[in-house]
Enzyme design. Structure first.
Site, PDB file in Angstrom:
ATOM      1  N   ASP A  35       0.652  -1.180  -0.044  1.00  0.00           N
ATOM      2  CA  ASP A  35      -0.239  -0.057   0.087  1.00  0.00           C
ATOM      3  C   ASP A  35       0.859   1.277   0.048  1.00  0.00           C
ATOM      4  O   ASP A  35       1.855   1.238   0.711  1.00  0.00           O
ATOM      5  CB  ASP A  35      -0.680  -0.161   1.140  1.00  0.00           C
ATOM      6  CG  ASP A  35      -2.231   1.009   1.107  1.00  0.00           C
ATOM      7  OD1 ASP A  35      -3.374   0.659   0.928  1.00  0.00           O
ATOM      8  OD2 ASP A  35      -1.701   2.223   1.105  1.00  0.00           O
ATOM      9  N   GLN A 103     -15.068   2.461   0.311  1.00  0.00           N
ATOM     10  CA  GLN A 103     -14.244   2.004  -0.805  1.00  0.00           C
ATOM     11  C   GLN A 103     -13.846   3.003  -1.574  1.00  0.00           C
ATOM     12  O   GLN A 103     -14.437   3.684  -2.161  1.00  0.00           O
ATOM     13  CB  GLN A 103     -14.704   0.818  -1.578  1.00  0.00           C
ATOM     14  CG  GLN A 103     -13.912   0.262  -2.547  1.00  0.00           C
ATOM     15  CD  GLN A 103     -14.587  -0.660  -3.533  1.00  0.00           C
ATOM     16  OE1 GLN A 103     -15.682  -1.093  -3.456  1.00  0.00           O
ATOM     17  NE2 GLN A 103     -13.576  -1.636  -4.077  1.00  0.00           N
ATOM     18  N   HIS A 109      -9.807  -5.072  -3.652  1.00  0.00           N
ATOM     19  CA  HIS A 109      -8.659  -5.471  -3.067  1.00  0.00           C
ATOM     20  C   HIS A 109      -8.826  -5.861  -1.457  1.00  0.00           C
ATOM     21  O   HIS A 109      -9.618  -5.230  -0.627  1.00  0.00           O
ATOM     22  CB  HIS A 109      -7.660  -4.097  -3.049  1.00  0.00           C
ATOM     23  CG  HIS A 109      -8.400  -2.881  -2.496  1.00  0.00           C
ATOM     24  ND1 HIS A 109      -9.375  -1.966  -3.478  1.00  0.00           N
ATOM     25  CD2 HIS A 109      -8.365  -1.929  -1.579  1.00  0.00           C
ATOM     26  CE1 HIS A 109      -9.706  -1.341  -2.763  1.00  0.00           C
ATOM     27  NE2 HIS A 109      -9.230  -1.050  -1.608  1.00  0.00           N
TER      28      HIS A 109
HETATM   29  P1  5GP Z   1      -9.675   1.318  -0.017  1.00  0.00           P
HETATM   30  O1  5GP Z   1     -10.233   2.853   0.998  1.00  0.00           O
HETATM   31  O2  5GP Z   1     -10.369   1.588  -1.185  1.00  0.00           O
HETATM   32  O3  5GP Z   1     -10.191   0.321   0.796  1.00  0.00           O
HETATM   33  O4  5GP Z   1      -8.222   1.474   0.164  1.00  0.00           O
HETATM   34  C1  5GP Z   1      -7.651   1.763  -0.976  1.00  0.00           C
HETATM   35  C2  5GP Z   1      -5.900   1.792  -0.764  1.00  0.00           C
HETATM   36  O5  5GP Z   1      -5.275   2.040  -1.807  1.00  0.00           O
HETATM   37  C3  5GP Z   1      -5.723   2.927   0.223  1.00  0.00           C
HETATM   38  O6  5GP Z   1      -5.107   1.996   1.501  1.00  0.00           O
HETATM   39  C4  5GP Z   1      -4.548   3.638  -0.255  1.00  0.00           C
HETATM   40  O7  5GP Z   1      -3.433   4.097   0.322  1.00  0.00           O
HETATM   41  C5  5GP Z   1      -4.316   2.662  -1.303  1.00  0.00           C
HETATM   42  N1  5GP Z   1      -3.538   3.322  -2.700  1.00  0.00           N
HETATM   43  C6  5GP Z   1      -4.177   4.142  -3.334  1.00  0.00           C
HETATM   44  N2  5GP Z   1      -3.546   4.517  -4.462  1.00  0.00           N
HETATM   45  C7  5GP Z   1      -2.664   3.839  -4.573  1.00  0.00           C
HETATM   46  C8  5GP Z   1      -1.604   3.692  -5.734  1.00  0.00           C
HETATM   47  O8  5GP Z   1      -1.309   4.314  -6.588  1.00  0.00           O
HETATM   48  N3  5GP Z   1      -0.406   2.828  -5.314  1.00  0.00           N
HETATM   49  C9  5GP Z   1      -0.960   1.900  -4.141  1.00  0.00           C
HETATM   50  N4  5GP Z   1       0.165   1.000  -3.953  1.00  0.00           N
HETATM   51  N5  5GP Z   1      -1.802   1.850  -3.360  1.00  0.00           N
HETATM   52  C10 5GP Z   1      -2.646   2.953  -3.731  1.00  0.00           C
END
Ligand code: 5GP
Length: 125
Positions: A35, A103, A109
């Site tokens: 992440d 999300q 993910h």
């Molecule tokens: P969600 O809130 O959708 O469950 O989590 C999305 C996750 O994706 C977040 O923890 C955020 O830090 C991560 N993330 C967002 N953009 C990127 C990126 O470009 N690369 C990586 N490795 N992680 C990302």
């Protein structure tokens, strides 16, 4: 009404190689990478290569081969990161989905979090 997948989302772009990532493990149907904003010493995202928006989309429409590969990849990541119960102190899996799940990226993910005591999962209502 079906699932509406946006192929311009950031993880679709990572899968196409348009954006770099720090890969932890990859398999035929899945990719695991760090992440970008880690919230624990281990914070790895595991995604299917297929175009699935969320866990429910994947669970209901993915092939058995994709599902087996995905679940095994999550287990492998826990082991690689040293948080599995064979060796380490444990971990937490989180799969946020949709508005109420908050999300951010609309490609399935699972967050694999560990390496420190993570506290209680949610606050009481
Ligand atoms: P969600 O809130 O959708 O469950 O989590 C999305 C996750 O994706 C977040 O923890 C955020 O830090 C991560 N993330 C967002 N953009 C990127 C990126 O470009 N690369 C990586 N490795 N992680 C990302």
């Amino acid at each position: 009404m079906g699932y509406d997948y946006d192929d311009q989302n950031i993880f679709a772009r990572i899968l196409r190689g348009e954006i770099p990532n720090r890969t932890v493990f990859e398999s035929a149907h899945s990719l695991a990478f760090e992440d970008i904003t880690p919230q624990a010493p281990t914070h790895v995202l595991v995604i299917p290569r297929g175009a699935y928006v969320s866990f429910d989309h994947f669970a209901l429409e993915a092939s058995e081969a994709e599902i087996v590969d995905y679940v095994r990849t999550i287990g492998t990541v826990a082991k690689i990161c040293g948080v599995d119960l064979g060796e380490g102190g444990g971990f937490r899996l989180i799969a946020n989905a949709g508005r109420d799940g908050v999300q951010e990226v609309p490609h399935l993910h699972v967050h694999v979090l560990g390496g420190r005591a993570l506290g209680r999962m949610l606050q009481p209502v």
